[in-house]
Design an enzyme around this catalytic site. Sequence first.
Site, PDB file in Angstrom:
ATOM      1  N   ASN A 150       0.880  -1.161   0.000  1.00 29.01           N
ATOM      2  CA  ASN A 150       0.000   0.000   0.000  1.00 29.01           C
ATOM      3  C   ASN A 150       0.919   1.213   0.000  1.00 29.01           C
ATOM      4  O   ASN A 150       1.508   1.545   1.025  1.00 29.01           O
ATOM      5  CB  ASN A 150      -0.895  -0.036   1.245  1.00 29.01           C
ATOM      6  CG  ASN A 150      -1.692   1.247   1.424  1.00 29.01           C
ATOM      7  OD1 ASN A 150      -1.791   2.053   0.504  1.00 29.01           O
ATOM      8  ND2 ASN A 150      -2.251   1.435   2.612  1.00 29.01           N
ATOM      9  N   TRP A 151       1.041   1.818  -1.172  1.00 29.58           N
ATOM     10  CA  TRP A 151       2.006   2.919  -1.309  1.00 29.58           C
ATOM     11  C   TRP A 151       1.531   4.199  -0.637  1.00 29.58           C
ATOM     12  O   TRP A 151       2.299   5.131  -0.439  1.00 29.58           O
ATOM     13  CB  TRP A 151       2.272   3.189  -2.796  1.00 29.58           C
ATOM     14  CG  TRP A 151       3.135   2.162  -3.460  1.00 29.58           C
ATOM     15  CD1 TRP A 151       3.506   0.933  -2.971  1.00 29.58           C
ATOM     16  CD2 TRP A 151       3.751   2.274  -4.753  1.00 29.58           C
ATOM     17  NE1 TRP A 151       4.314   0.282  -3.873  1.00 29.58           N
ATOM     18  CE2 TRP A 151       4.475   1.082  -4.983  1.00 29.58           C
ATOM     19  CE3 TRP A 151       3.763   3.257  -5.743  1.00 29.58           C
ATOM     20  CZ2 TRP A 151       5.197   0.858  -6.159  1.00 29.58           C
ATOM     21  CZ3 TRP A 151       4.480   3.035  -6.908  1.00 29.58           C
ATOM     22  CH2 TRP A 151       5.194   1.850  -7.116  1.00 29.58           C
ATOM     23  N   LYS A 152       0.236   4.290  -0.339  1.00 25.48           N
ATOM     24  CA  LYS A 152      -0.343   5.509   0.251  1.00 25.48           C
ATOM     25  C   LYS A 152      -0.055   6.706  -0.668  1.00 25.48           C
ATOM     26  O   LYS A 152      -0.009   6.529  -1.875  1.00 25.48           O
ATOM     27  CB  LYS A 152       0.173   5.714   1.675  1.00 25.48           C
ATOM     28  CG  LYS A 152       0.022   4.438   2.505  1.00 25.48           C
ATOM     29  CD  LYS A 152       0.158   4.642   3.986  1.00 25.48           C
ATOM     30  CE  LYS A 152      -0.043   3.307   4.698  1.00 25.48           C
ATOM     31  NZ  LYS A 152      -0.080   3.443   6.144  1.00 25.48           N
ATOM     32  N   HIS A 172      -9.574   1.662   4.100  1.00 24.05           N
ATOM     33  CA  HIS A 172      -8.352   1.778   4.908  1.00 24.05           C
ATOM     34  C   HIS A 172      -8.613   2.745   6.066  1.00 24.05           C
ATOM     35  O   HIS A 172      -9.353   3.728   5.915  1.00 24.05           O
ATOM     36  CB  HIS A 172      -7.201   2.287   4.039  1.00 24.05           C
ATOM     37  CG  HIS A 172      -5.885   2.202   4.734  1.00 24.05           C
ATOM     38  ND1 HIS A 172      -5.466   3.162   5.621  1.00 24.05           N
ATOM     39  CD2 HIS A 172      -4.915   1.259   4.711  1.00 24.05           C
ATOM     40  CE1 HIS A 172      -4.281   2.806   6.103  1.00 24.05           C
ATOM     41  NE2 HIS A 172      -3.925   1.652   5.566  1.00 24.05           N
ATOM     42  N   GLU A 191      -6.954   5.086   7.240  1.00 27.78           N
ATOM     43  CA  GLU A 191      -6.650   6.500   6.944  1.00 27.78           C
ATOM     44  C   GLU A 191      -7.796   7.152   6.172  1.00 27.78           C
ATOM     45  O   GLU A 191      -8.085   8.334   6.358  1.00 27.78           O
ATOM     46  CB  GLU A 191      -5.321   6.592   6.169  1.00 27.78           C
ATOM     47  CG  GLU A 191      -4.141   6.292   7.092  1.00 27.78           C
ATOM     48  CD  GLU A 191      -2.933   5.673   6.402  1.00 27.78           C
ATOM     49  OE1 GLU A 191      -2.826   5.728   5.164  1.00 27.78           O
ATOM     50  OE2 GLU A 191      -2.087   5.109   7.127  1.00 27.78           O
ATOM     51  N   GLU A 208      -5.940  -4.681  10.093  1.00 21.65           N
ATOM     52  CA  GLU A 208      -4.873  -3.726  10.395  1.00 21.65           C
ATOM     53  C   GLU A 208      -5.190  -2.969  11.679  1.00 21.65           C
ATOM     54  O   GLU A 208      -5.939  -1.973  11.642  1.00 21.65           O
ATOM     55  CB  GLU A 208      -4.730  -2.720   9.251  1.00 21.65           C
ATOM     56  CG  GLU A 208      -4.373  -3.347   7.921  1.00 21.65           C
ATOM     57  CD  GLU A 208      -3.735  -2.327   6.992  1.00 21.65           C
ATOM     58  OE1 GLU A 208      -2.604  -2.587   6.555  1.00 21.65           O
ATOM     59  OE2 GLU A 208      -4.322  -1.268   6.739  1.00 21.65           O
ATOM     60  N   GLY A 214       2.132   2.174  10.697  1.00 19.05           N
ATOM     61  CA  GLY A 214       3.129   3.242  10.593  1.00 19.05           C
ATOM     62  C   GLY A 214       3.818   3.569  11.899  1.00 19.05           C
ATOM     63  O   GLY A 214       4.497   4.585  12.008  1.00 19.05           O
ATOM     64  N   SER A 228       2.888  -2.233  10.235  1.00 18.31           N
ATOM     65  CA  SER A 228       4.322  -2.339  10.506  1.00 18.31           C
ATOM     66  C   SER A 228       4.921  -3.696  10.156  1.00 18.31           C
ATOM     67  O   SER A 228       5.865  -4.152  10.812  1.00 18.31           O
ATOM     68  CB  SER A 228       4.625  -1.972  11.966  1.00 18.31           C
ATOM     69  OG  SER A 228       4.277  -0.614  12.206  1.00 18.31           O
ATOM     70  N   GLY A 250       2.647  -1.221   4.233  1.00 15.70           N
ATOM     71  CA  GLY A 250       2.799   0.190   3.890  1.00 15.70           C
ATOM     72  C   GLY A 250       4.261   0.552   3.671  1.00 15.70           C
ATOM     73  O   GLY A 250       4.833   0.288   2.615  1.00 15.70           O
ATOM     74  N   GLY A 251       4.872   1.123   4.692  1.00 16.72           N
ATOM     75  CA  GLY A 251       6.247   1.639   4.603  1.00 16.72           C
ATOM     76  C   GLY A 251       7.240   0.699   3.920  1.00 16.72           C
ATOM     77  O   GLY A 251       7.986   1.122   3.017  1.00 16.72           O
TER      78      GLY A 251
END
Length: 248
Positions: free
Chosen positions: A9-11, A94, A96, A166, A172, A212, A233-234
């Site tokens: 998930n590149w966001k 998601h 966010e 999640e 994150g 994470s 993500g990251g």
Amino acid sequence: MRKKIIAGNWKMNMTPSEAVALVNELKPLVVNDEVDVVFCVPAIDIIPCMEAAKGSNINIGAENMYFEEKGAFTGEISPAMLVDAGVKYVVLGHSERREYFAETDETVNKKVLKAFEHGITPIVCCGETLAQREQGVTIDFIRQQIKVAFVGVTAEQAKTAVIAYEPIWAIGTGKVATKEQAEEVCAAIRACIAEVYDTDTAQAIRIQYGGSVSAASAPELFAMPNIDGGLVGGASLKPDFGKIVNYK
Ligand code: PGA
């Protein structure tokens, strides 16, 4: 036997030219026939990433989609636009999007139904806050999110869906859930699907853990019986993603 699905998930990261460079960098690292590999990228990166990923095992997915067909919805992306671009997966709900863009279980449900109508596989996100975990309502809360997200979804459709568990406190933050914590909730989600549908559907649906995930934590998380991969993500923006895809 469920095939694992590991999605990045590149966001809101990577300009189109950076995106192409990242796909080209990761392409040789994420080869693994035993796993479905998906890069969920910003809408503007979808077409260039599709081009860059051609001939590889990388599927390009979207990070969001609107639930209407077309029309006066400035700034939104329609399901037909995604299908025309070759998209097969879309992240929906998601945390966010729920937190910053007012998405609710009801709008997530509308999007899930639309995705299925257009043959796009939804990656339906759910997850509790730290306060909810501490109050002991995690499972109740997740069951509610899942039940509402799947209202009107048939068993045949649900079998092909992906759910991403999640925990918000793990996203994150570098604070990954333990494999036991993640497994407990993923098992509860599967039990909830069995209740709403049947055991066949529950056995078929794929449930990811996200929050994470790193090259270090992926092997033990993905070895759990009810965890069918991850939403990352990251670490999906780095060569580490290759290690996560090849976690064994
Ligand atoms: P993270 O993000 O891996 O950076 O925690 C996961 C996600 O939000 O999907």
